[in-house]
Design an enzyme around this catalytic site. Structure first.
Site, PDB file in Angstrom:
ATOM      1  CG  HIS A 106      -2.136  -0.912   1.013  1.00  0.00           C
ATOM      2  ND1 HIS A 106      -3.093  -0.725   0.029  1.00  0.00           N
ATOM      3  CD2 HIS A 106      -2.487  -2.028   1.691  1.00  0.00           C
ATOM      4  CE1 HIS A 106      -3.990  -1.697   0.114  1.00  0.00           C
ATOM      5  NE2 HIS A 106      -3.653  -2.498   1.098  1.00  0.00           N
ATOM      6  CG  ASP A 119      -2.119  -3.809   5.036  1.00  0.00           C
ATOM      7  OD1 ASP A 119      -3.263  -3.608   4.610  1.00  0.00           O
ATOM      8  OD2 ASP A 119      -1.279  -2.883   5.145  1.00  0.00           O
ATOM      9  CD  GLU A 120      -5.094  -5.842   1.610  1.00  0.00           C
ATOM     10  OE1 GLU A 120      -6.170  -6.474   1.665  1.00  0.00           O
ATOM     11  OE2 GLU A 120      -5.035  -4.618   1.375  1.00  0.00           O
ATOM     12  CB  VAL A 121       3.443  -7.162   0.783  1.00  0.00           C
ATOM     13  CG1 VAL A 121       4.691  -6.665   0.051  1.00  0.00           C
ATOM     14  CG2 VAL A 121       3.397  -6.563   2.194  1.00  0.00           C
ATOM     15  CG  ASP A 155      -2.329  -9.046   5.467  1.00  0.00           C
ATOM     16  OD1 ASP A 155      -1.935  -8.977   4.303  1.00  0.00           O
ATOM     17  OD2 ASP A 155      -2.235  -8.083   6.255  1.00  0.00           O
TER      18      ASP A 155
END
Length: 556
Positions: A169, A225-227, A276
């Site tokens: 992000h 997160d959400e890499v 996550d």
């Protein structure tokens, strides 16, 4: 109890709206545009206030709905106290960031509802300086404004935890041409390249500037997160070809580097990370990485049907790996649709109550607290979802439920008292009374626009017999109209446009009191202007057809 879906709003709701100095009551079964004018109630709060009452025919269509709330209350009752010592309200500032003046109004409400902390996700609203100045948004807070926000938080006993994304992000950073060479994948600005020394120096500089304005912060959230696309860059592909190298190891090495940077310069500040990217990593790898001794993971799940048992097992896994403290993260808005305009309270209430159940499964000293996330965009480039004032009733329900250990009749009454709402509806978007909390006028107006603007325009353009029968798309393209039909269509369209224009002016003024101009423009462009343009285009086509030179045409 079985899941009961939300049902669509039906025509036999009687909806009373006040607009400025007059009010309109759509009569049951009335034609479009026929409104009964009522005198404004003396002393009533200005704004558009939906006062919803349904008749019994509606209830018969969904007989279980009226009892759903009470069944849910019964099932949610717990110990009557909160297992979460810290209850943080997350402010996602990458979309529609509120003005400081509005924060001064809502911080006391957050505290009264049971919050004792804030997670401030600054993104491009932080006043980065020097070579990082390009990261600032147009209306970024100034350093004095940051200090004022922190002062207001202190006055209201809200401990502030800053959040800076340092891995995934990273769009607000990597979208800039000057920093694009630090992307993991050249085409995508999501993820930072963990192999570049300059990349770590960049996030280090961002962290340092933020910490400079947050001296004494006990925690600092570094995101992670959400890499997405990790391991797909050229440098990562070469690295992964080496023996024993894996994506998990690559991820952990970057998290460790960022955490070490924070702790080296601020030893009393504990880094937090979203969990996550850690969930699927085997216990032995997590333990050997050294990461559990450096960070506290925030377990997030925003679903209304989250797996309570699975979350309890995940907590146990993290404890075995060496994480001493864990956090939970629920949602009070911004997690049910990328362009969601109204907040489905029941969804978020279920989510938070289930986190209470997760907390009850583990040792009392493990969970440090819970973050009630309030996402404003799904990512830097997506549209806005629910505005903060629209989500406040959901936040109130969730905070009070977490504070008291469940959602009961007493808790519901407390929430209604805090918000100034006579009867809060949890299972749909309609509640009795306008509310008296900061931004309640925005909630009322956004609710009205979201539920009725598009449908009223659709009704005229697609279901009105005169428009569909005598001024169809065929007629409009050819500038054909029977003169008598102009007399039927034009007054209706003008009246509808005038009424909605008045509502939009009031909404726009209310939004400007809370948000900066770019956010107001964006919300109206996405949610209002498309429908108004359809009306304006109809009227323009009608004028052109009415003034066109008469000619003989085939029967359409």
């Amino acid at each position: 109890m079985a899941e009961v879906p939300l049902f669509e709003h039906e025509a036999d709701f009687l909806i009373h709206f006040r607009v400025g100095e007059m009010s309109f009551l759509p009569a049951k079964n009335a034609k479009l545009g026929m409104w009964e004018r009522k005198p404004r109630v003396e002393g009533a709060k200005r704004g558009l206030c939906p006062l919803i009452t349904s008749n019994f025919s509606t209830r018969k269509k969904c007989p279980g709905k009226r009892f759903l709330l009470y069944d849910f209350m019964k099932n949610s009752e717990m110990s009557g106290s909160s297992p979460f010592k810290m209850r943080l309200v997350h402010l996602d500032l990458k979309g529609a960031p509120p003005k400081v003046s509005y924060l001064s109004e809502v911080f006391p409400l957050f505290h009264a509802l049971g919050a004792n902390g804030l997670l401030l996700e600054y993104e491009d609203m932080f006043p980065y300086d020097g070579r990082l100045r390009l990261l600032r948004a147009k209306h970024a807070y100034s350093p004095p404004e940051i200090k004022e926000i922190l002062h207001l938080a202190t006055l209201n006993k809200l401990e502030v935890i800053p959040l800076v994304q340092t891995f995934g992000h990273m769009e607000f950073v990597l979208k800039h041409e000057a920093l694009a060479h630090l992307r993991e994948v050249a085409l995508f600005p999501n993820t930072l390249n963990p192999h570049e020394a300059e990349a770590l120096a960049l996030v280090g500089a961002m962290v340092s500037q933020v910490m400079e304005l947050h001296p004494g912060a006990r925690w600092f959230h570094v995101g992670c997160d959400e890499v997405y696309y990790l391991g797909e860059g050229e440098a990562s592909r070469r690295w992964l070809q080496q023996e024993h190298n894996t994506k998990a190891r690559l991820c952990l090495s970057h998290i460790k580097a960022v955490a070490c940077h924070v702790l080296a310069r601020h030893p009393a500040t504990r880094p937090l990370v979203w969990d996550d990217m850690l969930r699927s990593i085997p216990e032995d790898q997590l333990s050997a990485s050294g990461v559990p001794q450096l960070v506290e993971p925030v377990l997030w799940d925003y679903g209304a049907d989250l797996d309570v048992h699975g979350k309890a097992l995940l907590m146990e896994k993290y404890r075995k790996c060496g994480f001493l403290r864990l956090w939970a993260a629920s949602a009070f808005k911004g997690a049910t649709g990328v362009s969601q305009a109204l907040t489905p309270i029941e969804h978020h209430l279920r989510n938070n109550v289930q986190w209470l159940q997760v907390a009850a499964r583990g040792p009392a000293d493990v969970l440090q607290g819970i973050v009630l996330t309030g996402w404003q965009r799904y990512d830097h480039f997506s549209v806005l979802c629910e505005l903060l004032p629209v989500g406040i009733p959901s936040l109130a329900v969730c905070l009070q439920s977490l504070l008291h250990g469940g959602f009961t009749e007493d808790v519901k009454a407390k929430v209604e008292n805090f918000l100034g709402i006579s009867n809060l509806e949890v299972t749909d978007f309609t509640s009795e009374g306008p509310g008296s909390f900061p931004g309640s006028d925005i909630l009322a107006l956004v609710t009205h626009v979201s539920l009725h603007l598009r449908s009223s325009v659709d009704s005229l353009l697609e279901r009105d017999r005169y428009v569909s029968g005598w001024f169809s798309p065929y007629h409009r393209r050819r500038k054909l109209v029977h003169p008598v039909m102009v007399q039927h269509i034009q007054p209706q369209a003008l009246s509808l446009l005038a009424r909605w224009s008045a509502v939009v002016r009031e909404l726009e003024a209310a939004l400007h009191r809370v948000f900066y101009p770019d956010a107001v423009e964006e919300w109206l462009e996405e949610n209002v202007q498309p429908s108004l343009r359809r009306l304006q285009a109809l009227l323009q086509d009608l004028r052109e057809a009415a003034t066109a030179r008469p000619h003989v045409a085939q029967d359409p």
